[in-house]
Write a protein that holds these residues in place. Structure first.
Motif, mmCIF file in Angstrom:
data_model
loop_
_atom_site.group_PDB
_atom_site.id
_atom_site.type_symbol
_atom_site.label_atom_id
_atom_site.label_comp_id
_atom_site.label_asym_id
_atom_site.label_seq_id
_atom_site.Cartn_x
_atom_site.Cartn_y
_atom_site.Cartn_z
ATOM 1 N N SER A 39 16.447 40.691 33.501
ATOM 2 C CA SER A 39 16.577 41.418 32.500
ATOM 3 C C SER A 39 16.180 40.729 31.099
ATOM 4 O O SER A 39 15.250 40.947 30.354
ATOM 5 C CB SER A 39 18.172 41.732 32.222
ATOM 6 N N TYR A 40 16.579 39.239 31.331
ATOM 7 C CA TYR A 40 16.063 38.449 30.188
ATOM 8 C C TYR A 40 14.389 38.228 30.231
ATOM 9 O O TYR A 40 13.869 37.985 29.111
ATOM 10 C CB TYR A 40 16.840 37.253 29.953
ATOM 11 N N LEU A 41 13.924 37.947 31.238
ATOM 12 C CA LEU A 41 12.618 37.930 31.663
ATOM 13 C C LEU A 41 11.770 39.211 30.823
ATOM 14 O O LEU A 41 10.831 38.900 30.249
ATOM 15 C CB LEU A 41 12.075 37.663 32.887
ATOM 16 N N ALA A 42 12.296 40.172 30.918
ATOM 17 C CA ALA A 42 11.641 41.447 30.644
ATOM 18 C C ALA A 42 12.016 41.412 28.998
ATOM 19 O O ALA A 42 10.684 41.941 28.241
ATOM 20 C CB ALA A 42 12.541 42.712 31.331
ATOM 21 N N LEU A 43 12.890 41.098 28.654
ATOM 22 C CA LEU A 43 13.173 41.045 27.243
ATOM 23 C C LEU A 43 12.258 40.273 26.553
ATOM 24 O O LEU A 43 11.563 40.529 25.341
ATOM 25 C CB LEU A 43 14.767 40.686 27.057
ATOM 26 N N ARG A 44 11.896 38.849 27.176
ATOM 27 C CA ARG A 44 11.081 37.924 26.607
ATOM 28 C C ARG A 44 9.566 38.635 26.452
ATOM 29 O O ARG A 44 8.981 38.457 25.446
ATOM 30 C CB ARG A 44 10.962 36.657 27.586
ATOM 31 N N GLU A 45 9.278 39.394 27.522
ATOM 32 C CA GLU A 45 7.663 39.969 27.613
ATOM 33 C C GLU A 45 7.914 41.040 26.300
ATOM 34 O O GLU A 45 6.808 41.107 25.713
ATOM 35 C CB GLU A 45 7.501 40.559 28.905
ATOM 36 N N LEU A 46 8.991 41.596 26.139
ATOM 37 C CA LEU A 46 8.806 42.627 25.040
ATOM 38 C C LEU A 46 8.900 42.260 23.939
ATOM 39 O O LEU A 46 8.105 42.593 22.926
ATOM 40 C CB LEU A 46 10.092 43.498 25.032
ATOM 41 N N ALA A 47 9.710 41.174 23.503
ATOM 42 C CA ALA A 47 9.628 40.354 22.359
ATOM 43 C C ALA A 47 8.160 39.985 21.966
ATOM 44 O O ALA A 47 7.744 39.830 20.714
ATOM 45 C CB ALA A 47 10.479 39.130 22.319
ATOM 46 N N ALA A 48 7.397 39.707 23.182
ATOM 47 C CA ALA A 48 6.054 38.970 22.719
ATOM 48 C C ALA A 48 5.057 39.955 22.375
ATOM 49 O O ALA A 48 4.055 39.980 21.840
ATOM 50 C CB ALA A 48 5.522 38.260 24.022
ATOM 51 N N ARG A 49 5.372 41.456 22.580
ATOM 52 C CA ARG A 49 4.500 42.355 22.423
ATOM 53 C C ARG A 49 4.948 43.237 21.310
ATOM 54 O O ARG A 49 4.152 44.073 20.472
ATOM 55 C CB ARG A 49 4.469 43.642 23.576
ATOM 56 N N VAL A 50 6.242 42.882 20.621
ATOM 57 C CA VAL A 50 6.705 43.785 19.587
ATOM 58 C C VAL A 50 5.855 43.165 18.089
ATOM 59 O O VAL A 50 5.984 41.914 18.065
ATOM 60 C CB VAL A 50 8.021 43.514 19.212
ATOM 61 N N ASP A 51 5.423 44.008 17.361
ATOM 62 C CA ASP A 51 4.875 43.574 16.227
ATOM 63 C C ASP A 51 5.826 43.402 15.189
ATOM 64 O O ASP A 51 5.624 42.416 14.112
ATOM 65 C CB ASP A 51 3.877 44.672 15.561
ATOM 66 N N ALA A 61 12.808 39.040 17.041
ATOM 67 C CA ALA A 61 13.900 37.977 16.825
ATOM 68 C C ALA A 61 15.203 38.399 17.390
ATOM 69 O O ALA A 61 15.774 37.834 18.165
ATOM 70 C CB ALA A 61 13.971 37.693 15.411
ATOM 71 N N GLN A 62 15.419 39.870 17.303
ATOM 72 C CA GLN A 62 16.793 40.354 17.943
ATOM 73 C C GLN A 62 16.809 40.298 19.388
ATOM 74 O O GLN A 62 17.566 39.912 20.247
ATOM 75 C CB GLN A 62 16.873 41.845 17.548
ATOM 76 N N LEU A 63 15.504 40.803 20.071
ATOM 77 C CA LEU A 63 15.075 40.597 21.290
ATOM 78 C C LEU A 63 15.430 39.138 21.965
ATOM 79 O O LEU A 63 15.909 39.038 23.075
ATOM 80 C CB LEU A 63 13.726 41.225 21.747
ATOM 81 N N ARG A 64 14.775 38.394 21.178
ATOM 82 C CA ARG A 64 14.952 36.831 21.734
ATOM 83 C C ARG A 64 16.266 36.470 21.607
ATOM 84 O O ARG A 64 16.982 35.704 22.605
ATOM 85 C CB ARG A 64 14.073 35.984 20.887
ATOM 86 N N THR A 65 17.150 36.915 20.721
ATOM 87 C CA THR A 65 18.589 36.464 20.523
ATOM 88 C C THR A 65 19.522 37.315 21.899
ATOM 89 O O THR A 65 20.070 36.319 22.435
ATOM 90 C CB THR A 65 19.248 37.299 19.412
ATOM 91 N N VAL A 66 18.877 38.377 22.017
ATOM 92 C CA VAL A 66 19.456 38.826 23.350
ATOM 93 C C VAL A 66 19.092 38.181 24.561
ATOM 94 O O VAL A 66 20.162 38.108 25.517
ATOM 95 C CB VAL A 66 19.213 40.588 23.500
ATOM 96 N N GLU A 67 17.901 37.790 24.760
ATOM 97 C CA GLU A 67 17.465 36.911 25.725
ATOM 98 C C GLU A 67 18.050 35.884 25.963
ATOM 99 O O GLU A 67 18.622 35.465 27.085
ATOM 100 C CB GLU A 67 16.021 36.785 25.661
#
Length: 285
Positions: A182-194, A200-206
């Protein structure tokens, strides 16, 4: 005897009963000895010494029936010096007793923590009193057998606890893997979000999820194989190499090899030190 959750590992209790009968055949005054396990109040005869026929083999003595049934029900030794004339017992098994030529009979229950687990019998092929001196060896055998069964019960209980702990550990590992995914998927999402605030919120949850799988620091990162864990767990229970080999269907030499490997991994020189070191490092409960 009583069914346990660890029947595959547990040596047969009836073998222990037969061993006691063999001992009694040379240490008691009874020429005929037999016994069996108690299940649901009934005794099934499975061990014999000095019998001349097969008439007693496989016989089931019901609760409160015959001399043995009464001994099981009342949890105390019962004696019939003139078996066939006895009026304080029922006589459902007279044919079988007569078939062995038994005239006087002793029945002794094997009681473990308030539960009758087996019964031992001694028979004489003559009508004569059965006094305390004659009874004493059978009482000692009953006490030894009760202690042996109690020890086996305790070992099985502890092995069950270890098994449950292992199952919980496996579930925890699976959950940890899912969190990692799950946190690896969040990291990928955070990298693609403009949107940087969303990223930042995604990275916090990660980071929060990542912290759930972080292991506390330990003295080492030693890993035990499943078989090494099994062997060490039994050592922690106080089992000797021969018993461990029997329970795990291994040779004694194989068990010794596992122990040498374990002690090398843990950098210790004795079995006790291996257990202490494993517990200190969280490898054993």
């Amino acid at each position: 005897m009583n069914e346990t959750t660890n029947d595959v590992l547990r040596p047969s209790d009836e073998d222990a009963l037969r061993a006691e009968l063999r001992t009694l055949s040379t240490s008691s005054a009874f020429p005929v000895l037999f016994g069996g396990a108690v299940t649901d109040g009934a005794t099934r005869l499975s061990g014999f010494a000095g019998t001349r026929s097969t008439i007693l083999r496989g016989l089931t003595i019901d609760f409160d029936c015959g001399l043995g049934g009464r001994a099981v029900a009342e949890q105390r030794p019962e004696v019939a010096p003139d078996y066939f004339a006895s009026q304080h017992i029922t006589h459902e098994y007279d044919v079988q007793v007569a078939g062995e030529g038994i005239e006087s009979l002793l029945a002794v229950p094997v009681v473990v923590r308030g539960v009758t687990r087996a019964a031992l019998y001694g028979g004489l092929r003559a009508r004569r009193p059965i006094g305390d001196v004659t009874i004493a060896p059978v009482l000692r055998a009953s006490s030894r057998l009760a202690r042996e069964i109690e020890i086996r019960d305790e070992v099985d209980r502890r092995v069950g606890l270890l098994t449950n702990t292992s199952s919980r550990s496996e579930r925890a590992t699976a959950e940890s893997e899912r969190i990692t995914e799950s946190y690896l998927a969040l990291r990928e999402l955070a990298a693609r979000v403009d949107d940087e605030s969303v990223a930042a919120q995604l990275r916090t949850v990660e980071q929060t999820l990542r912290s759930l799988t972080d292991s506390p620091p330990t003295e080492s990162r030693i890993a035990l194989s499943p078989r090494e864990f099994d062997v060490l767990s039994h050592v922690a229970l106080g089992c000797r190499n021969a018993e461990i080999a029997d329970r795990l269907s291994l040779s004694v030499e194989t068990v010794k090899t596992y122990m040498r490997n374990l002690m090398a991994k843990l950098e210790v020189s004795s079995r006790q030190e291996a257990v202490f070191a494993a517990r200190r490092q969280g490898l054993l409960p």
